[in-house]
Design a protein around this motif. Structure first.
Motif, short mmCIF file in Angstrom:
data_model
loop_
_atom_site.label_atom_id
_atom_site.label_comp_id
_atom_site.label_asym_id
_atom_site.label_seq_id
_atom_site.Cartn_x
_atom_site.Cartn_y
_atom_site.Cartn_z
N ALA A 186 0.84 -1.21 0.00
CA ALA A 186 0.00 0.00 0.00
C ALA A 186 0.87 1.26 0.00
CB ALA A 186 -0.93 -0.02 1.21
N LEU A 187 1.93 1.25 0.84
CA LEU A 187 2.81 2.44 0.91
C LEU A 187 3.59 2.61 -0.39
CD1 LEU A 187 4.15 2.10 4.58
CD2 LEU A 187 2.58 3.85 3.72
N SER A 188 4.00 1.50 -0.99
CA SER A 188 4.73 1.59 -2.26
C SER A 188 3.85 2.20 -3.34
CB SER A 188 5.20 0.20 -2.74
OG SER A 188 6.08 -0.34 -1.80
N THR A 189 2.57 1.83 -3.33
CA THR A 189 1.66 2.38 -4.34
C THR A 189 1.49 3.88 -4.16
OG1 THR A 189 0.50 0.28 -4.37
CG2 THR A 189 -0.65 2.13 -5.37
N VAL A 190 1.18 4.32 -2.91
CA VAL A 190 0.96 5.76 -2.73
C VAL A 190 2.24 6.56 -2.94
CG1 VAL A 190 -1.05 5.51 -1.21
CG2 VAL A 190 1.21 5.70 -0.20
N GLY A 191 3.40 5.96 -2.62
CA GLY A 191 4.68 6.66 -2.77
C GLY A 191 5.30 6.47 -4.13
#
Ligand SMILES: Cc1cc2nc3c(=O)[nH]c(=O)nc-3n(C[C@H](O)[C@H](O)[C@H](O)COP(=O)(O)OP(=O)(O)OC[C@H]3O[C@@H](n4cnc5c(N)ncnc54)[C@H](O)[C@@H]3O)c2cc1C
Length: 287
Positions: free
Chosen positions: A279-284
């Protein structure tokens, strides 16, 4: 299996619904019936009276944007939440989480109010609303009150709703500029019980540093939980591959998720770790 015999009421006002529910301890409200009816058929519960909320005038489904918040009526279906242009714009986490619930038939019937009132930590909207610091509006025999989502879930299938109280709306802040949100979930099939789910909301500065972040984990404990240590760790950082990896470790460190026929506790913790990173990789936009 057939449910135990029960009587059926369909009040047209909230006052009447609250009156019936508060006078009869053995009654149960029904919204979409997608969790209530399976529980009755399995004889896990056997209420004597079902109080349908579908004809209650004050509970007409709606999504209303006003100023800094978006209010969603308790009887708004998962499908309507998923398709709402306002939610796609102002609270995309909710819209995405609703789209990942079971199949189309269940999304056509199930409601956001029913999803949280059921009190299951494996419910998508419970996790997404926890990430968004939602407020739950309820009306009961003593009048109206608001419950912060962090105080709403008490234990598996137990909420802080009192006898006769009905959820009328949930309210979330409008996503601030620079905010990106993501919901991710793993289950064996669309309608099988979720093994793990994560909702994140991240506000990035023009330099791409994390200014605000919330991470909610579903099926990680008896209630949805916030990964507060990982949130603290992320503040002021740029989301790189290494930062996202550490955040996944910090978010799941010390967690003992429930073990069931879908996943062991250890496997579930590993899934949650991976989902936080994903999830963090997607938003970042971390490649
Ligand atoms: C096969 C299957 C797979 C599913 N998979 C998922 C999934 O992956 N993720 C997920 O999130 N959900 C899943 N669900 C559950 C689904 O999302 C339900 O819609 C939801 O949990 C309950 O919503 P409902 O409107 O149907 O509530 P109901 O079943 O009508 O009610 C559920 C409970 O909430 C109470 N209640 C309902 N509305 C109110 C209200 N306004 N105020 C006070 N109490 C209220 C009822 O008394 C009852 O105790 C699945 C369901 C099925 C049948």
């Amino acid at each position: 299996m057939r449910p135990r015999p029960f009587s059926y009421r369909a009040p047209t006002t909230l006052k009447e619904a609250v009156e019936i529910l508060s006078k009869d301890e053995d009654s149960k409200a029904m919204a979409g019936g997608q969790s209530l009816l399976p529980m009755m058929k399995l004889r896990i519960i056997g209420p004597s009276t079902i109080v349908s909320l579908s004809k209650v005038a004050e509970l007409k489904p709606h999504v209303t944007v006003s100023g800094e918040t978006v209010k969603i009526g308790a009887l708004t279906t998962h499908d309507a939440v998923n398709r709402s242009p306002d939610l796609k714009r102002y609270a995309p986490l909710l819209s995405e989480a609703a789209g990942h619930i079971a199949d189309q038939q269940i999304r056509n019937r199930g409601t956001i109010g029913g999803n949280i009132s059921h009190g299951d930590p494996a419910c998508n909207m419970a996790t997404a609303l926890t990430a968004l610091d939602a407020t739950v509006h309820v009306t009961g025999p003593e009048g109206k009150r608001t419950i912060p989502i962090r105080d709403f879930f008490v234990d598996t299938l137990v909420t802080s709703l009192r006898q006769g109280e009905v959820v009328t709306d949930v309210e979330v802040p409008v996503a601030r500029p620079g905010t990106k949100q993501k919901f991710v979930k793993i289950s064996k099939t669309a309608t099988s019980w979720p093994m793990a789910m994560v909702g994140v909301s991240v506000e990035l500065s023009p330099e791409r540093k994390v200014e605000r972040v919330s991470i909610a984990l579903g099926v990680a404990a008896n209630t949805p939980v916030r990964a507060t240590k990982a949130e603290e760790y992320l503040i002021g950082k740029v989301l790189t591959e290494e930062v996202v990896k550490v955040a996944g470790d910090v978010a799941t460190d010390g967690l003992t998720p429930p073990s069931d026929l879908h996943a062991s506790s250890e496997y579930r913790r590993q899934l949650l770790r991976v989902l936080v990173r994903r999830a963090l990789s997607t938003v970042g936009e971390v490649s």
